[in-house]
Write a protein that holds these residues in place. Sequence first.
Motif, PDB file in Angstrom:
ATOM      1  N   ALA A 108     -18.016  48.377   0.841  1.00 13.91           N
ATOM      2  CA  ALA A 108     -17.079  48.360   2.097  1.00 13.91           C
ATOM      3  C   ALA A 108     -16.404  47.304   2.259  1.00 13.91           C
ATOM      4  CB  ALA A 108     -18.137  48.671   3.061  1.00 13.91           C
ATOM      5  N   ALA A 109     -16.783  46.089   1.834  1.00 13.29           N
ATOM      6  CA  ALA A 109     -16.132  44.817   2.107  1.00 13.29           C
ATOM      7  C   ALA A 109     -14.851  44.864   0.937  1.00 13.29           C
ATOM      8  CB  ALA A 109     -16.923  43.591   1.917  1.00 13.29           C
ATOM      9  N   ALA A 110     -15.116  45.329  -0.134  1.00  7.20           N
ATOM     10  CA  ALA A 110     -14.344  45.265  -1.195  1.00  7.20           C
ATOM     11  C   ALA A 110     -13.141  46.030  -1.007  1.00  7.20           C
ATOM     12  CB  ALA A 110     -14.985  45.667  -2.349  1.00  7.20           C
ATOM     13  N   ARG A 111     -13.213  47.240  -0.069  1.00  2.00           N
ATOM     14  CA  ARG A 111     -12.312  48.181   0.242  1.00  2.00           C
ATOM     15  C   ARG A 111     -11.136  47.427   1.192  1.00  2.00           C
ATOM     16  NH1 ARG A 111     -16.157  52.078  -0.178  1.00  2.00           N
ATOM     17  NH2 ARG A 111     -16.750  51.912   2.186  1.00  2.00           N
ATOM     18  N   GLN A 112     -11.656  46.413   1.993  1.00  2.00           N
ATOM     19  CA  GLN A 112     -10.880  45.723   3.036  1.00  2.00           C
ATOM     20  C   GLN A 112     -10.490  44.307   2.499  1.00  2.00           C
ATOM     21  OE1 GLN A 112     -12.526  45.713   6.866  1.00  2.00           O
ATOM     22  NE2 GLN A 112     -14.487  45.980   6.072  1.00  2.00           N
ATOM     23  N   GLU A 113     -10.869  43.791   1.211  1.00  2.00           N
ATOM     24  CA  GLU A 113     -10.787  42.499   0.598  1.00  2.00           C
ATOM     25  C   GLU A 113      -9.579  41.825   1.173  1.00  2.00           C
ATOM     26  OE1 GLU A 113     -10.284  40.389  -3.631  1.00  2.00           O
ATOM     27  OE2 GLU A 113     -11.993  41.662  -3.438  1.00  2.00           O
ATOM     28  N   LYS A 114      -8.472  42.556   0.762  1.00  2.00           N
ATOM     29  CA  LYS A 114      -7.148  41.579   1.033  1.00  2.00           C
ATOM     30  C   LYS A 114      -6.714  41.535   2.484  1.00  2.00           C
ATOM     31  CE  LYS A 114      -4.843  43.568  -2.947  1.00  2.00           C
ATOM     32  NZ  LYS A 114      -3.471  44.201  -3.500  1.00  2.00           N
ATOM     33  N   THR A 115      -7.107  42.467   3.468  1.00  2.62           N
ATOM     34  CA  THR A 115      -6.936  42.117   4.872  1.00  2.62           C
ATOM     35  C   THR A 115      -7.693  41.022   5.366  1.00  2.62           C
ATOM     36  OG1 THR A 115      -6.171  44.651   5.210  1.00  2.62           O
ATOM     37  CG2 THR A 115      -7.125  43.167   7.069  1.00  2.62           C
ATOM     38  N   VAL A 116      -9.184  41.249   4.865  1.00  2.00           N
ATOM     39  CA  VAL A 116     -10.176  40.175   5.353  1.00  2.00           C
ATOM     40  C   VAL A 116      -9.482  38.540   5.056  1.00  2.00           C
ATOM     41  CG1 VAL A 116     -12.330  39.349   5.557  1.00  2.00           C
ATOM     42  CG2 VAL A 116     -11.803  41.798   5.755  1.00  2.00           C
ATOM     43  N   LEU A 117      -9.181  38.758   3.859  1.00  2.00           N
ATOM     44  CA  LEU A 117      -8.928  37.376   2.853  1.00  2.00           C
ATOM     45  C   LEU A 117      -7.745  36.956   3.723  1.00  2.00           C
ATOM     46  CD1 LEU A 117      -9.226  35.200   0.821  1.00  2.00           C
ATOM     47  CD2 LEU A 117      -7.298  36.714  -0.668  1.00  2.00           C
ATOM     48  N   GLU A 118      -6.813  37.541   4.266  1.00  2.00           N
ATOM     49  CA  GLU A 118      -5.597  37.033   5.082  1.00  2.00           C
ATOM     50  C   GLU A 118      -6.140  36.370   6.401  1.00  2.00           C
ATOM     51  OE1 GLU A 118      -1.914  35.635   5.483  1.00  2.00           O
ATOM     52  OE2 GLU A 118      -2.635  36.765   3.755  1.00  2.00           O
ATOM     53  N   GLU A 119      -7.280  37.080   7.024  1.00  2.00           N
ATOM     54  CA  GLU A 119      -7.823  36.813   8.246  1.00  2.00           C
ATOM     55  C   GLU A 119      -8.605  35.357   8.066  1.00  2.00           C
ATOM     56  OE1 GLU A 119     -10.473  39.706   9.402  1.00  2.00           O
ATOM     57  OE2 GLU A 119      -8.819  41.233  10.059  1.00  2.00           O
ATOM     58  N   VAL A 120      -9.124  35.219   6.825  1.00  2.00           N
ATOM     59  CA  VAL A 120     -10.126  33.945   6.393  1.00  2.00           C
ATOM     60  C   VAL A 120      -8.843  32.845   6.257  1.00  2.00           C
ATOM     61  CG1 VAL A 120     -11.169  32.785   4.816  1.00  2.00           C
ATOM     62  CG2 VAL A 120     -12.022  35.181   5.516  1.00  2.00           C
ATOM     63  N   TYR A 121      -7.868  33.115   5.795  1.00  2.00           N
ATOM     64  CA  TYR A 121      -6.645  32.098   5.528  1.00  2.00           C
ATOM     65  C   TYR A 121      -5.791  31.762   6.796  1.00  2.00           C
ATOM     66  CZ  TYR A 121      -6.616  32.326   0.427  1.00  2.00           C
ATOM     67  OH  TYR A 121      -7.195  32.243  -0.872  1.00  2.00           O
ATOM     68  N   THR A 122      -5.752  32.611   7.582  1.00  2.00           N
ATOM     69  CA  THR A 122      -5.337  32.401   8.754  1.00  2.00           C
ATOM     70  C   THR A 122      -6.324  31.500   9.882  1.00  2.00           C
ATOM     71  OG1 THR A 122      -4.486  34.448   8.984  1.00  2.00           O
ATOM     72  CG2 THR A 122      -4.638  33.365  11.311  1.00  2.00           C
ATOM     73  N   LEU A 123      -7.669  31.654   9.658  1.00  2.00           N
ATOM     74  CA  LEU A 123      -8.550  31.077  10.264  1.00  2.00           C
ATOM     75  C   LEU A 123      -8.808  29.610   9.794  1.00  2.00           C
ATOM     76  CD1 LEU A 123     -10.853  30.825  12.667  1.00  2.00           C
ATOM     77  CD2 LEU A 123     -12.408  31.594  10.778  1.00  2.00           C
ATOM     78  N   LEU A 124      -8.610  29.564   8.514  1.00  2.00           N
ATOM     79  CA  LEU A 124      -9.104  28.483   7.460  1.00  2.00           C
ATOM     80  C   LEU A 124      -7.877  28.263   6.769  1.00  2.00           C
ATOM     81  CD1 LEU A 124     -12.712  29.299   6.897  1.00  2.00           C
ATOM     82  CD2 LEU A 124     -11.975  27.555   8.396  1.00  2.00           C
ATOM     83  N   PRO A 125      -6.579  27.516   7.231  1.00  2.00           N
ATOM     84  CA  PRO A 125      -5.378  27.601   6.437  1.00  2.00           C
ATOM     85  C   PRO A 125      -5.327  26.377   5.178  1.00  2.00           C
ATOM     86  CG  PRO A 125      -5.140  26.434   8.609  1.00  2.00           C
ATOM     87  CD  PRO A 125      -6.367  27.347   8.768  1.00  2.00           C
ATOM     88  N   LYS A 126      -6.281  25.649   5.233  1.00  2.00           N
ATOM     89  CA  LYS A 126      -6.487  24.764   4.272  1.00  2.00           C
ATOM     90  C   LYS A 126      -7.001  25.513   3.058  1.00  2.00           C
ATOM     91  CE  LYS A 126      -7.638  20.575   4.953  1.00  2.00           C
ATOM     92  NZ  LYS A 126      -8.389  19.307   5.504  1.00  2.00           N
ATOM     93  N   LEU A 127      -7.844  26.585   3.111  1.00  2.00           N
ATOM     94  CA  LEU A 127      -8.234  27.245   1.955  1.00  2.00           C
ATOM     95  C   LEU A 127      -7.183  27.957   1.199  1.00  2.00           C
ATOM     96  CD1 LEU A 127     -11.630  28.620   3.088  1.00  2.00           C
ATOM     97  CD2 LEU A 127     -11.348  26.463   2.304  1.00  2.00           C
ATOM     98  N   ARG A 128      -5.950  28.270   2.026  1.00  2.00           N
ATOM     99  CA  ARG A 128      -4.988  29.118   1.257  1.00  2.00           C
ATOM    100  C   ARG A 128      -4.191  27.972   0.344  1.00  2.00           C
ATOM    101  NH1 ARG A 128      -1.632  33.253   2.797  1.00  2.00           N
ATOM    102  NH2 ARG A 128      -2.313  33.170   4.972  1.00  2.00           N
TER     103      ARG A 128
END
Length: 237
Positions: A108-128
Amino acid sequence: MSDDLVISDLAAGYGHQSVLHDLTLRAQAGRLTAIIGPNGHGKTTLLRAISGLIAVRTGEIRLGADRISGLPAEAVVARGIVHVPQGDLLFPDMTVLENLRMGAFLPAAARQEKTVLEEVYTLLPKLRDRENQIARTLSGGERRMVGIGRGLMASGRVLMLDEPSLGLAPIVIEQIYEVIAGLRRAGRSILLVEENAMRAAAIADQVHLLDHGTLNWSGTGAELSGRPELLETYLGV
């Protein structure tokens, strides 16, 4: 359907040693619930019991309509409990991006990986900026952020954070707690274990004081601030 995490009459421990005794609490969906208390009094044990990493001896743990006590750890994760443990526990020779993607291992998480990764990068921009950097070369604060980001990649219903400020410099702790406060404002369900009582109380909707494996007191952060005897006796503040 409510996604409250409800713990009823819980007892758990290690081998013949009992750590938690008849513990009952509710962590409301969309709220930040903090568990505070002295070291060695059962805070981490509580998270491990919820996660299925140690056996529940008696009592029950439910997430919404799902009973999760008694399930193996992988089944608890599949029900939506995400546990970010103490310390870093990253894969040291993998990149930041590879570590983050490990959080999306369930279908279930793998199916939305790209979307959630972008959310993580928005929240934690240093990780991008660090996504191709090897994890073992990161600073302590950056590693902690990767750990939180990896937890978010699982797209769980409840995020459990165990001592996210442990061992970090004060300025880095401020950054980590800005992230946690942002998650709270976004309506994430968070169960936070923290030794620094006032730090946790400042952003928590509900605070529970755990003493020798039982709940000694519950209330809001503001109410805790008005109880100096609790702060002095149990927390050394």
